[in-house]
Design a protein around this motif. Structure first.
Motif, PDB file in Angstrom:
ATOM      1  N   UNK A 127      -4.464  17.768   3.466  1.00  0.00           N
ATOM      2  CA  UNK A 127      -4.283  17.218   2.300  1.00  0.00           C
ATOM      3  C   UNK A 127      -4.924  15.833   2.067  1.00  0.00           C
ATOM      4  N   UNK A 128      -5.606  15.872   0.989  1.00  0.00           N
ATOM      5  CA  UNK A 128      -6.679  14.717   0.686  1.00  0.00           C
ATOM      6  C   UNK A 128      -5.856  13.597   0.407  1.00  0.00           C
ATOM      7  N   UNK A 129      -6.015  12.334   0.893  1.00  0.00           N
ATOM      8  CA  UNK A 129      -5.600  11.156   0.311  1.00  0.00           C
ATOM      9  C   UNK A 129      -6.310  10.194  -0.125  1.00  0.00           C
ATOM     10  N   UNK A 130      -6.019   9.895  -1.427  1.00  0.00           N
ATOM     11  CA  UNK A 130      -6.903   8.944  -2.277  1.00  0.00           C
ATOM     12  C   UNK A 130      -6.356   7.690  -2.316  1.00  0.00           C
ATOM     13  N   UNK A 131      -7.049   6.854  -3.052  1.00  0.00           N
ATOM     14  CA  UNK A 131      -6.650   5.350  -2.849  1.00  0.00           C
ATOM     15  C   UNK A 131      -5.342   5.267  -4.046  1.00  0.00           C
ATOM     16  N   UNK A 132      -5.203   5.914  -4.878  1.00  0.00           N
ATOM     17  CA  UNK A 132      -4.090   6.151  -5.976  1.00  0.00           C
ATOM     18  C   UNK A 132      -2.843   6.493  -5.047  1.00  0.00           C
ATOM     19  N   UNK A 133      -2.971   7.274  -4.133  1.00  0.00           N
ATOM     20  CA  UNK A 133      -1.866   7.608  -3.342  1.00  0.00           C
ATOM     21  C   UNK A 133      -1.164   6.675  -2.510  1.00  0.00           C
ATOM     22  N   UNK A 134      -2.007   5.386  -2.195  1.00  0.00           N
ATOM     23  CA  UNK A 134      -1.389   4.373  -1.238  1.00  0.00           C
ATOM     24  C   UNK A 134      -1.496   3.172  -2.086  1.00  0.00           C
ATOM     25  N   UNK A 135      -0.120   2.938  -2.368  1.00  0.00           N
ATOM     26  CA  UNK A 135      -0.169   1.647  -3.639  1.00  0.00           C
ATOM     27  C   UNK A 135      -0.724   0.286  -3.086  1.00  0.00           C
ATOM     28  N   UNK A 136      -0.563   0.049  -2.005  1.00  0.00           N
ATOM     29  CA  UNK A 136      -1.184  -1.292  -1.548  1.00  0.00           C
ATOM     30  C   UNK A 136      -2.642  -1.315  -1.512  1.00  0.00           C
ATOM     31  N   UNK A 137      -3.348  -0.108  -1.356  1.00  0.00           N
ATOM     32  CA  UNK A 137      -4.748  -0.087  -1.279  1.00  0.00           C
ATOM     33  C   UNK A 137      -5.142   0.060  -2.715  1.00  0.00           C
ATOM     34  N   UNK A 138      -4.440   0.822  -3.664  1.00  0.00           N
ATOM     35  CA  UNK A 138      -5.020   0.726  -5.032  1.00  0.00           C
ATOM     36  C   UNK A 138      -4.838  -0.936  -5.685  1.00  0.00           C
ATOM     37  N   UNK A 139      -3.642  -1.472  -5.373  1.00  0.00           N
ATOM     38  CA  UNK A 139      -3.632  -2.883  -5.738  1.00  0.00           C
ATOM     39  C   UNK A 139      -4.857  -3.501  -5.186  1.00  0.00           C
ATOM     40  N   UNK A 140      -5.229  -3.491  -3.853  1.00  0.00           N
ATOM     41  CA  UNK A 140      -6.141  -4.162  -3.557  1.00  0.00           C
ATOM     42  C   UNK A 140      -7.695  -4.042  -3.990  1.00  0.00           C
ATOM     43  N   UNK A 141      -7.792  -2.612  -4.441  1.00  0.00           N
ATOM     44  CA  UNK A 141      -9.127  -2.226  -5.106  1.00  0.00           C
ATOM     45  C   UNK A 141      -9.088  -2.803  -6.624  1.00  0.00           C
TER      46      UNK A 141
END
Length: 136
Positions: A33-47
């Protein structure tokens, strides 16, 4: 003046942080299963914060010192994201199947390169203005 080279560099950094995170996966889990930045909220917030800092840096073209500081803050934020990715990739070693790391983990490095180029151009402009002021 929006036609300066640092504007191009900041736009490229914003495009990398805001657009390519939805194209390239960060890693794959053991069930493929591919994990994108939108799947991890803290990473999405950082970007997204990195995109915001780049765009605010572009709009503060009249104040080169604050533009330089915003670029430095953005570089620090991208180093934090990179540190999170390194921590995450090293913590995945306890699984039996080896998970694949995606190219999305390298996006902060590319963004840091363009932010450093933008800060170099901002510093060059600031030095040019200071040298002209000395001549008056």
């Amino acid at each position: 003046m929006l036609q300066r080279i640092q504007t191009v560099y900041l736009l490229i950094a914003a495009g990398i942080s805001g657009g390519l995170i939805f194209v390239f996966e960060l890693w794959q889990t053991d069930d493929a299963e591919k994990v994108f930045a939108a799947d991890v909220p803290i990473v999405l917030a950082g970007f997204l914060l990195s995109v915001l800092l780049s765009l605010v840096g572009i709009m503060s073209y009249k104040n080169r010192k604050s533009q330089f500081v915003l670029g430095r803050l953005n570089i620090i934020l991208n180093f934090i994201l990179l540190g999170f990715f390194v921590y995450r990739s090293l913590n995945l070693s306890g699984e039996t199947a080896v998970s694949e790391k995606g190219i999305g983990m390298l996006l902060p490095i590319v963004s840091i390169v363009f932010l450093a180029l933008a800060n170099k151009a901002i510093k060059k402009d600031e030095d040019l203005v200071k040298s002209v002021d000395r001549l008056r």
